[in-house]
Design an enzyme around this catalytic site. Structure first.
Site, PDB file in Angstrom:
ATOM      1  N   SER A 177       0.858  -1.195   0.000  1.00  0.00           N
ATOM      2  CA  SER A 177       0.000   0.000   0.000  1.00  0.00           C
ATOM      3  C   SER A 177       0.888   1.236   0.000  1.00  0.00           C
ATOM      4  CB  SER A 177      -0.890   0.023   1.254  1.00  0.00           C
ATOM      5  OG  SER A 177      -1.854  -0.992   1.190  1.00  0.00           O
ATOM      6  N   TYR A 220       6.423  10.146   7.517  1.00  0.00           N
ATOM      7  CA  TYR A 220       5.570   9.125   6.878  1.00  0.00           C
ATOM      8  C   TYR A 220       6.054   8.838   5.455  1.00  0.00           C
ATOM      9  CZ  TYR A 220       1.244   7.436   4.568  1.00  0.00           C
ATOM     10  OH  TYR A 220       0.329   6.743   3.834  1.00  0.00           O
TER      11      TYR A 220
HETATM   12  N1  LIG Z   1      -6.130   5.583   3.581  1.00  0.00           N
HETATM   13  C1  LIG Z   1      -5.562   6.027   2.477  1.00  0.00           C
HETATM   14  O1  LIG Z   1      -6.201   6.688   1.654  1.00  0.00           O
HETATM   15  C2  LIG Z   1      -4.135   5.746   2.171  1.00  0.00           C
HETATM   16  C3  LIG Z   1      -3.483   6.494   1.179  1.00  0.00           C
HETATM   17  C4  LIG Z   1      -2.190   6.171   0.823  1.00  0.00           C
HETATM   18  C5  LIG Z   1      -1.556   5.111   1.453  1.00  0.00           C
HETATM   19  N2  LIG Z   1      -2.213   4.419   2.440  1.00  0.00           N
HETATM   20  C6  LIG Z   1      -1.513   3.320   3.072  1.00  0.00           C
HETATM   21  O2  LIG Z   1      -2.418   2.232   3.253  1.00  0.00           O
HETATM   22  C7  LIG Z   1      -2.106   1.550   4.452  1.00  0.00           C
HETATM   23  C8  LIG Z   1      -3.336   1.461   5.343  1.00  0.00           C
HETATM   24  O3  LIG Z   1      -3.824   2.757   5.616  1.00  0.00           O
HETATM   25  P1  LIG Z   1      -5.121   2.962   6.509  1.00  0.00           P
HETATM   26  O4  LIG Z   1      -5.691   4.287   6.127  1.00  0.00           O
HETATM   27  O5  LIG Z   1      -5.976   1.767   6.407  1.00  0.00           O
HETATM   28  O6  LIG Z   1      -4.457   3.064   7.968  1.00  0.00           O
HETATM   29  P2  LIG Z   1      -5.053   2.554   9.377  1.00  0.00           P
HETATM   30  O7  LIG Z   1      -4.298   3.291  10.432  1.00  0.00           O
HETATM   31  O8  LIG Z   1      -6.541   2.625   9.372  1.00  0.00           O
HETATM   32  O9  LIG Z   1      -4.635   1.016   9.409  1.00  0.00           O
HETATM   33  C9  LIG Z   1      -3.312   0.608   9.625  1.00  0.00           C
HETATM   34  C10 LIG Z   1      -3.345  -0.728  10.346  1.00  0.00           C
HETATM   35  O10 LIG Z   1      -1.972  -1.135  10.544  1.00  0.00           O
HETATM   36  C11 LIG Z   1      -1.871  -1.647  11.861  1.00  0.00           C
HETATM   37  N3  LIG Z   1      -0.475  -1.515  12.329  1.00  0.00           N
HETATM   38  C12 LIG Z   1       0.197  -0.387  12.700  1.00  0.00           C
HETATM   39  N4  LIG Z   1       1.441  -0.692  13.053  1.00  0.00           N
HETATM   40  C13 LIG Z   1       1.574  -2.038  12.922  1.00  0.00           C
HETATM   41  C14 LIG Z   1       2.641  -2.941  13.141  1.00  0.00           C
HETATM   42  N5  LIG Z   1       3.845  -2.518  13.588  1.00  0.00           N
HETATM   43  N6  LIG Z   1       2.431  -4.248  12.901  1.00  0.00           N
HETATM   44  C15 LIG Z   1       1.227  -4.691  12.460  1.00  0.00           C
HETATM   45  N7  LIG Z   1       0.181  -3.874  12.240  1.00  0.00           N
HETATM   46  C16 LIG Z   1       0.360  -2.562  12.459  1.00  0.00           C
HETATM   47  C17 LIG Z   1      -2.835  -0.818  12.701  1.00  0.00           C
HETATM   48  O11 LIG Z   1      -3.190  -1.490  13.899  1.00  0.00           O
HETATM   49  C18 LIG Z   1      -3.997  -0.657  11.734  1.00  0.00           C
HETATM   50  O12 LIG Z   1      -4.928  -1.720  11.877  1.00  0.00           O
HETATM   51  C19 LIG Z   1      -0.939   2.316   5.097  1.00  0.00           C
HETATM   52  O13 LIG Z   1       0.262   1.676   4.758  1.00  0.00           O
HETATM   53  C20 LIG Z   1      -1.012   3.665   4.453  1.00  0.00           C
HETATM   54  O14 LIG Z   1       0.244   4.306   4.421  1.00  0.00           O
HETATM   55  C21 LIG Z   1      -3.472   4.717   2.815  1.00  0.00           C
END
Ligand SMILES: NC(=O)c1ccc[n+]([C@@H]2O[C@H](COP(=O)([O-])OP(=O)(O)OC[C@H]3O[C@@H](n4cnc5c(N)ncnc54)[C@H](O)[C@@H]3O)[C@@H](O)[C@H]2O)c1
Length: 314
Positions: free
Chosen positions: A164, A180
């Site tokens: 992701s 980040y």
């Molecule tokens: N939401 C978006 O639009 C968006 C945009 C670009 C990139 N991303 C990427 O997508 C991914 C998910 O984003 P999201 O919005 O769902 O975030 P979120 O914070 O809702 O979910 C992240 C999950 O990762 C888990 N986590 C954190 N640290 C951890 C670790 N050390 N080991 C295992 N699990 C761990 C958390 O408990 C959580 O359930 C991320 O990598 C983020 O950078 C998201």
């Protein structure tokens, strides 16, 4: 659709709307890190809907257990397994692999998705420990999982590894998430290098950039300026966006990308482009803007945001 009776605040999932086949991933086993929230939860549920077994690896034990319960309720018992995992700990990754193999016999799909979204400060204001933590999850965590799962994929000549990613490989001042983006860029680099390393092995590697995936309660939004209507889905001022994308739709896009992994090998795709390739009008046709200018590619998007100067109003 009515919300499911779960604290995860989700709706029933059905990807036929996105043109996907119910059993298109039957026989596959997927590991999704960070699979107990938002993007990862959408991926896990869509992949399970498409017939695969899913192993959800997350730090959050409560949400993880609920994710397992919901996916099994939706798809039948023994579809999902939750393993409490810190992706930065080698022993946790080894435990994850052991339990996944014990339960499902193999792992075909690795989705590196975990991130601590609070590690998003500026370079000047953040403690060094934030940078260490960002690299630990995005760099070390991604590499640990790759080293644990990919060798068996290569042996079987079959596998998909994805990440992701973000379109922000470095950070414009008005966004402020330098720590980040530094970690995310490191992971993207690892993924693209891996694509070269596994060339011609039957393992395919790509990045999918979620770009605005969130479940937002619009009823809690502040009032709109006079004369403006409250949008259903809106990402204000972002070029090339339809708006915020529900996690279930993000999951549908991930299923589509996995099915087309061979053509995506060694590249990244923004989720909106995946939707375009699928001809998938999310979240429903009525909310899709007509005659929108074309969406920007990953590189164009990065350039657009990073060359805007010192921020709004300055
Ligand atoms: N939401 C978006 O639009 C968006 C945009 C670009 C990139 N991303 C990427 O997508 C991914 C998910 O984003 P999201 O919005 O769902 O975030 P979120 O914070 O809702 O979910 C992240 C999950 O990762 C888990 N986590 C954190 N640290 C951890 C670790 N050390 N080991 C295992 N699990 C761990 C958390 O408990 C959580 O359930 C991320 O990598 C983020 O950078 C998201």
């Amino acid at each position: 659709m009515a919300a499911l009776d779960t604290f995860l605040n989700i709706e029933p999932i059905d990807c036929t709307y996105a043109g996907l086949q119910k059993d298109s991933l039957k026989g596959e086993v997927a590991v999704i890190t960070g699979g107990a929230s938002n993007v990862g939860l959408g991926y896990a549920r869509a992949i399970a809907w498409a017939g695969a077994k899913v192993v959800v690896a997350d730090l959050n034990a409560e949400a993880g257990a609920e994710t397992e319960r919901v996916i099994n309720a939706e798809n039948g018992p023994d579809t999902a397994l939750f393993v409490k995992t810190n992706v930065t700990e080698e022993s946790d990754i080894k435990n994850l692999a052991r339990l996944a193999i014990e339960k499902f016999g193999k792992v075909d799909i690795l989705i590196n998705n975990a991130m601590n979204m609070r590690l998003n400060g500026t370079i000047l204001d953040s403690p060094i420990s934030d940078l260490d933590s960002s690299f630990a999850i995005s760099g070390r965590g991604v590499m640990l999982a790759i080293k644990e799962f990919v060798p068996a994929m290569i042996k079987r000549g079959h596998g998909v590894v994805t990440y992701s990613a973000t379109q922000f490989h470095y950070c414009p001042p008005m966004v402020g998430g330098s720590i980040y983006t530094a970690g995310k860029a490191a992971a993207t680099s690892i993924m693209m290098s891996l694509a070269n390393e596994v060339k011609n092995t039957g393992v395919f590697v790509f990045c999918l950039t979620p770009a605005g995936v969130a479940r937002i309660d619009f009823s809690k939004m502040p009032p709109m300026p006079e004369g403006k209507e409250k949008p259903d889905f809106a990402m204000f001022g972002m070029p090339g966006f339809h708006g915020l994308i529900p996690p279930e739709s993000g999951g549908a896009a991930m299923v589509y990308c996995i099915l087309h992994a061979e053509t995506l090998h060694g590249s990244g795709i923004i989720i909106t482009d995946a939707f375009e390739a699928m001809n998938y009008p999310y979240p429903n046709p009525a909310t899709v803007r007509k005659n929108e200018s074309r969406r920007l590619s990953d590189m164009e998007m990065t350039m657009a945001f990073c060359t805007m100067g010192p921020g709004f109003g300055k």
